[in-house]
Write a protein that holds these residues in place. Structure first.
Motif, PDB file in Angstrom:
ATOM      1  N   LEU A   1       0.827  -1.205   0.000  1.00  0.00           N
ATOM      2  CA  LEU A   1       0.000   0.000   0.000  1.00  0.00           C
ATOM      3  C   LEU A   1       0.864   1.259   0.000  1.00  0.00           C
ATOM      4  N   THR A   2       1.846   1.298   0.910  1.00  0.00           N
ATOM      5  CA  THR A   2       2.634   2.520   1.042  1.00  0.00           C
ATOM      6  C   THR A   2       3.467   2.776  -0.202  1.00  0.00           C
ATOM      7  N   SER A   3       4.131   1.737  -0.738  1.00  0.00           N
ATOM      8  CA  SER A   3       4.973   1.959  -1.914  1.00  0.00           C
ATOM      9  C   SER A   3       4.142   2.431  -3.092  1.00  0.00           C
ATOM     10  N   LEU A   4       2.995   1.791  -3.299  1.00  0.00           N
ATOM     11  CA  LEU A   4       2.162   2.180  -4.432  1.00  0.00           C
ATOM     12  C   LEU A   4       1.671   3.611  -4.260  1.00  0.00           C
ATOM     13  N   ALA A   5       1.148   3.934  -3.087  1.00  0.00           N
ATOM     14  CA  ALA A   5       0.601   5.269  -2.861  1.00  0.00           C
ATOM     15  C   ALA A   5       1.690   6.324  -3.027  1.00  0.00           C
ATOM     16  N   LEU A   6       2.857   6.051  -2.394  1.00  0.00           N
ATOM     17  CA  LEU A   6       3.931   7.026  -2.452  1.00  0.00           C
ATOM     18  C   LEU A   6       4.467   7.162  -3.878  1.00  0.00           C
ATOM     19  N   GLY A   7       4.628   6.030  -4.566  1.00  0.00           N
ATOM     20  CA  GLY A   7       5.113   6.047  -5.948  1.00  0.00           C
ATOM     21  C   GLY A   7       4.170   6.830  -6.837  1.00  0.00           C
ATOM     22  N   PHE A   8       2.878   6.592  -6.660  1.00  0.00           N
ATOM     23  CA  PHE A   8       1.891   7.281  -7.478  1.00  0.00           C
ATOM     24  C   PHE A   8       1.916   8.783  -7.202  1.00  0.00           C
ATOM     25  N   ALA A   9       1.963   9.131  -5.931  1.00  0.00           N
ATOM     26  CA  ALA A   9       1.971  10.552  -5.576  1.00  0.00           C
ATOM     27  C   ALA A   9       3.193  11.244  -6.180  1.00  0.00           C
ATOM     28  N   LEU A  10       4.358  10.622  -6.051  1.00  0.00           N
ATOM     29  CA  LEU A  10       5.577  11.216  -6.609  1.00  0.00           C
ATOM     30  C   LEU A  10       5.458  11.364  -8.120  1.00  0.00           C
ATOM     31  N   ALA A  11       4.890  10.356  -8.781  1.00  0.00           N
ATOM     32  CA  ALA A  11       4.759  10.391 -10.230  1.00  0.00           C
ATOM     33  C   ALA A  11       3.833  11.519 -10.652  1.00  0.00           C
ATOM     34  N   VAL A  12       2.720  11.669  -9.942  1.00  0.00           N
ATOM     35  CA  VAL A  12       1.773  12.735 -10.276  1.00  0.00           C
ATOM     36  C   VAL A  12       2.452  14.099 -10.121  1.00  0.00           C
ATOM     37  N   LEU A  13       3.229  14.246  -9.042  1.00  0.00           N
ATOM     38  CA  LEU A  13       3.922  15.517  -8.828  1.00  0.00           C
ATOM     39  C   LEU A  13       4.920  15.779  -9.952  1.00  0.00           C
ATOM     40  N   LEU A  14       5.677  14.766 -10.336  1.00  0.00           N
ATOM     41  CA  LEU A  14       6.694  14.948 -11.367  1.00  0.00           C
ATOM     42  C   LEU A  14       6.057  15.170 -12.728  1.00  0.00           C
ATOM     43  N   ASP A  15       4.860  14.641 -12.910  1.00  0.00           N
ATOM     44  CA  ASP A  15       4.188  14.739 -14.202  1.00  0.00           C
ATOM     45  C   ASP A  15       3.778  16.179 -14.512  1.00  0.00           C
ATOM     46  N   ARG A  16       3.888  17.041 -13.514  1.00  0.00           N
ATOM     47  CA  ARG A  16       3.517  18.453 -13.758  1.00  0.00           C
ATOM     48  C   ARG A  16       4.564  19.175 -14.571  1.00  0.00           C
ATOM     49  N   ARG A  17       5.548  18.463 -15.098  1.00  0.00           N
ATOM     50  CA  ARG A  17       6.621  19.065 -15.903  1.00  0.00           C
ATOM     51  C   ARG A  17       7.315  20.180 -15.140  1.00  0.00           C
ATOM     52  N   ILE A  18       7.712  19.864 -13.916  1.00  0.00           N
ATOM     53  CA  ILE A  18       8.398  20.862 -13.111  1.00  0.00           C
ATOM     54  C   ILE A  18       9.827  21.021 -13.570  1.00  0.00           C
ATOM     55  N   ARG A  19      10.471  22.106 -13.125  1.00  0.00           N
ATOM     56  CA  ARG A  19      11.865  22.310 -13.486  1.00  0.00           C
ATOM     57  C   ARG A  19      12.737  21.326 -12.707  1.00  0.00           C
ATOM     58  N   GLY A  20      13.799  20.884 -13.331  1.00  0.00           N
ATOM     59  CA  GLY A  20      14.711  19.951 -12.668  1.00  0.00           C
ATOM     60  C   GLY A  20      14.106  18.581 -12.474  1.00  0.00           C
ATOM     61  N   GLU A  21      13.183  18.213 -13.358  1.00  0.00           N
ATOM     62  CA  GLU A  21      12.524  16.919 -13.214  1.00  0.00           C
ATOM     63  C   GLU A  21      13.534  15.778 -13.227  1.00  0.00           C
ATOM     64  N   GLY A  22      14.515  15.906 -14.133  1.00  0.00           N
ATOM     65  CA  GLY A  22      15.512  14.832 -14.267  1.00  0.00           C
ATOM     66  C   GLY A  22      16.228  14.566 -12.959  1.00  0.00           C
ATOM     67  N   ILE A  23      16.553  15.647 -12.264  1.00  0.00           N
ATOM     68  CA  ILE A  23      17.265  15.491 -10.994  1.00  0.00           C
ATOM     69  C   ILE A  23      16.406  14.750  -9.990  1.00  0.00           C
ATOM     70  N   PHE A  24      15.139  15.193  -9.864  1.00  0.00           N
ATOM     71  CA  PHE A  24      14.261  14.526  -8.894  1.00  0.00           C
ATOM     72  C   PHE A  24      14.069  13.063  -9.234  1.00  0.00           C
ATOM     73  N   ARG A  25      13.887  12.826 -10.565  1.00  0.00           N
ATOM     74  CA  ARG A  25      13.664  11.451 -10.988  1.00  0.00           C
ATOM     75  C   ARG A  25      14.814  10.561 -10.542  1.00  0.00           C
ATOM     76  N   SER A  26      16.055  11.031 -10.800  1.00  0.00           N
ATOM     77  CA  SER A  26      17.199  10.189 -10.420  1.00  0.00           C
ATOM     78  C   SER A  26      17.285  10.059  -8.907  1.00  0.00           C
ATOM     79  N   LEU A  27      17.008  11.155  -8.204  1.00  0.00           N
ATOM     80  CA  LEU A  27      17.077  11.102  -6.742  1.00  0.00           C
ATOM     81  C   LEU A  27      16.143  10.038  -6.198  1.00  0.00           C
ATOM     82  N   TYR A  28      14.894  10.035  -6.707  1.00  0.00           N
ATOM     83  CA  TYR A  28      13.924   9.063  -6.204  1.00  0.00           C
ATOM     84  C   TYR A  28      14.305   7.640  -6.597  1.00  0.00           C
TER      85      TYR A  28
END
Lengths: 415, 315
Positions: free
Chosen positions: B97-124
């Motif tokens: 439950l936690t991994s799916l929820a957290l993964g989904f939330a992070l993906a939705v946030l990153l999907d907003r085409r924010i600046r520095g997306e690549g950095i966050f993606r690698s960090l996560y």
């Protein structure tokens, strides 16, 4: 010079450096299997090796150690090697019933002839010989003796508070209350690996039932339903109310740091702790028999066995002769922090604690340690360990005593 | 809608599957060795383990006398194994439950085409590069309980410093938390991977769909609720399978982080199996635990296999 020649030169140098010195006469080998990888114990093993090397310079020793507390990993590796028909030439086993784990009749060579020809039956204490015999025969050669029941304490803490090491459990709780009032952890404990709780409880059992009663627990003479076992469980439970709160995160040596820092006062652990204190350059510790165990020596012994089908059998037999010899044991034990299994070692080689242990060894009543392979079959000892580890958190005396009784029944010792 | 069975049969009759074509013969010959190897080394050994669990083999020397289900009865009567099963259920449900929820939330946030997306993606994603052993060691330090006498460390120290000392706890040394502390470490390691999967899924959804829904007057939440989440179902299912079998088989993380824990509060069946088999030499009982683990994994994966087989054939 061109670069290629440089490389060639370096490569040949490296090759030369890696070449064993005894090229010409292909050396015969000896593979020794143990779980001695840490500080003092590895030095002790090296000491044994050097004695062997002096006598048999042409034999190349392969030191096959597998790290891991109390040999858990090593035993797994060894079991598969024995079952797979690829035994080492000699391997470490706790003296006593642990040998049953290796199906001696099938996998080990009996060593009675060697015991006779080397005269070990004369220099080893009778109780130890009894412990070593399984199905009437000797299967391994003991190299040392450890004492499991020692109460280690911080001398300064005791002096500052005008206390003396407790001789009975009543005194223990009085001392503990006094220390607790001063904000010092009265009883230091580390239970991370699971066996430490079994170790302390074993000592409490010895202290409550005495040598005779405790021995009977493992032979069926003392029933586990005995009221004294209930009493021991209650005592142990009460002792656990005086321990450091972080004990589940600590191993015994991590917990020992409390003593070194003067934040803890007492700890019950085997005498490998003496070697550990020394490796930490700590000298402010004192020792005493834990409550109720004065005059009783809770013993375990490391020994070496000879598996059937050893590839270098003659070298292995020579190795066992070294292990059982006075010279070998004198080279091994002062470093490992244990006393000789033989009674004729020179006391001058040992520190003050070990000398006192050697004196007790000669005069005390001996009882076998269960947590260290001497008193019971491995499967029973493992169950005992699990039950006591559960008791530390549950505190359920009745249920625990019933479980101990049924473990004894599973081992076919109790009815 | 295509009727599947008759079609396959028709193909067979029509000779499309017959070994006429030399290419096909070569293909079959090439696959044959690995098929044979799998038959022996996977299914053969599973069969042998199942057989061993029904015998009296409790020592180094094999003893194949038949005892039926006795090993299983004894297992289920062992307190440690009961705790293990409870821990497995707790761990699996919380971890999934936690991994799916957290993964989904992070993906939705990153999907907003924010600046520095690549950095966050690698960090996560970085934690995934570590082995569970490393994760276990690091989190053992982080969640170290500290003590009243020697002071706090790790996370507890942090809580102390920011004035949240009341939230301090023994973590994995507290029998009430036990296995849940291991969940924290496992989620830390895997939720980045879930994020990557969901992000790929989100990027695969055509922009027009969202726009159409928004034009029709759907709120942002409704778009997610009725369009995006249903479209991501295959990914969720795949993720459940991956996380599920990791969680049932978990061994290395627990060994490195806590061991069996106080009162076996962080013990898992795989750890018990190792102890029983290689410490106690009770091979029959160890095999029994292994078979129970296999059944649990199968209960999770077989429905998925059936489901995906069906959908594939239907396409």
């Amino acid at each position: 010079m061109s670069r290629r020649i440089w490389w060639l030169a370096v490569a040949s140098l490296l090759l030369w450096a890696m070449t064993p010195t005894g090229w010409a006469a292909a050396p015969s080998k000896l593979e020794i299997f143990s779980w001695w990888t840490a500080g003092g114990e590895a030095e002790g093993l090296a000491g044994l090796f050097s004695v062997y090397k002096k006598l048999y310079p042409n034999v190349e020793i392969i030191n096959a150690t597998v790290a891991g507390g109390a040999g858990a990993q090593a035993k797994a590796v060894l079991a598969t090697r024995l079952a797979g028909g690829d035994p080492p030439d000699s391997f470490q086993v706790h003296a006593g019933l642990e040998v049953e784990k290796y199906n001696p009749a099938r996998f080990l060579e009996p060593l009675d002839d060697l015991f006779k020809s080397e005269g070990w039956e004369r220099v080893l204490p009778k109780d130890l010989l009894t412990l070593l015999r399984y199905q009437g025969r000797f299967w391994s050669v003991p190299v040392n003796i450890h004492r499991a029941n020692v109460l280690w304490y911080n001398r300064k803490v005791f002096q500052d508070n005008n206390l003396t090491p407790p001789k009975t459990f009543d005194e223990f709780f009085k001392v503990a209350d006094a220390l607790k009032a001063k904000g010092i952890v009265p009883f230091v404990f580390g239970s991370k690996d699971g066996w430490e709780a079994g170790h302390v409880f074993e000592v409490v059992l010895v202290g409550t039932l005495g040598a005779e009663g405790y021995r009977g627990l493992w032979t069926g003479k003392t029933p586990w339903t005995d009221a004294r076992v209930t009493q021991a469980l209650n005592t142990f439970k009460r002792m656990l109310t005086y321990v450091n709160t972080d004990h589940p995160a600590l191993t015994w040596d991590g917990a020992g740091q409390y003593l070194i820092d003067g934040k803890g006062a007492m700890q019950i652990m085997g005498d490998w702790q003496d070697g550990w204190f020394q490796s930490k350059r700590y000298t402010g510790y004192g020792w005493a028999p834990p409550p109720g165990t004065a005059g009783i020596f809770d013993a375990l012994s490391d020994s070496f066995a000879l598996p059937k089908g050893a590839k270098n059998r003659q070298n292995a037999v020579n190795w066992l002769k070294v292990v059982g010899s006075r010279e070998g044991q004198e080279a091994f034990n002062p470093k490992k922090g244990s006393i000789c299994a033989r009674t004729d070692c020179s006391p001058g080689l040992f520190n003050q604690y070990l000398q006192s242990a050697a004196r007790d060894w000669k005069t005390n009543a001996l009882v076998p340690s269960v947590m260290h392979g001497a008193a019971a079959f491995e499967s029973w000892a493992t169950k005992f360990k699990d039950i006591v580890a559960l008791f530390v958190t549950s505190g359920d005396v009745a249920k625990t005593q019933a479980a101990l009784q049924s473990a004894c029944r599973d081992a076919k010792v109790c009815k | 809608m295509v009727q599947t069975k008759p079609l396959a049969a028709a193909r067979w009759r029509s000779g499309r599957w017959r070994l006429r074509n030399p290419d096909r013969v070569i293909a079959v010959l090439l696959v044959l060795p690995s098929l044979a190897a799998i038959a022996v080394f996977v299914y053969g050994f599973i069969g042998f383990t199942a057989f061993a669990s029904l015998t009296r083999w409790d020592n180094l020397v094999p003893d194949f006398s038949w005892v039926g289900l006795e090993n299983y009865f004894r297992l289920f009567n062992t307190q440690r194994f009961q705790i293990d099963l409870r821990n497995t259920v707790t761990f699996t449900s919380l971890f999934l439950l936690t991994s799916l929820a957290l993964g989904f939330a992070l993906a939705v946030l990153l999907d907003r085409r924010i600046r520095g997306e690549g950095i966050f993606r690698s960090l996560y994603l970085f934690p995934l590069a570590l082995s569970f052993i490393v994760t276990g060691v690091v989190w053992r330090w982080l969640l170290n309980p500290g003590s009243a006498e020697l002071g706090s460390t790790g996370v507890n120290l942090l809580l102390d410093r920011v004035g949240l000392g009341a939230l301090k706890s023994g973590w994995y040394t507290d029998p009430r938390i036990g296995i849940k502390a291991v969940v924290i470490a496992a989620v830390w390691q895997m939720s980045g991977y879930m994020m990557a999967m969901y992000l790929a899924g989100l990027r695969g959804i055509p922009e027009e769909l969202r726009e159409a829904a928004l034009v029709d007057g759907a709120s942002e939440f409704q778009v997610y609720r009725h369009i995006i989440v249903p479209l991501l179902h295959p990914i969720t299912l795949g993720a459940l399978i991956i996380l599920g079998h990791i969680s049932l088989k978990i061994f290395d993380l627990v060994v490195a982080m806590t061991g069996p824990g106080p009162g076996f509060s962080s013990d898992v069946p795989a750890l018990f199996m190792f102890d029983t088999t290689f410490r106690g030499n009770n091979f029959a009982q160890g095999a029994g635990i292994a078979i129970i683990l296999l059944v649990m994994v199968a209960a999770l994966i077989v429905p998925y296999l059936i489901y995906s087989l069906r959908t594939e054939v239907q396409r």
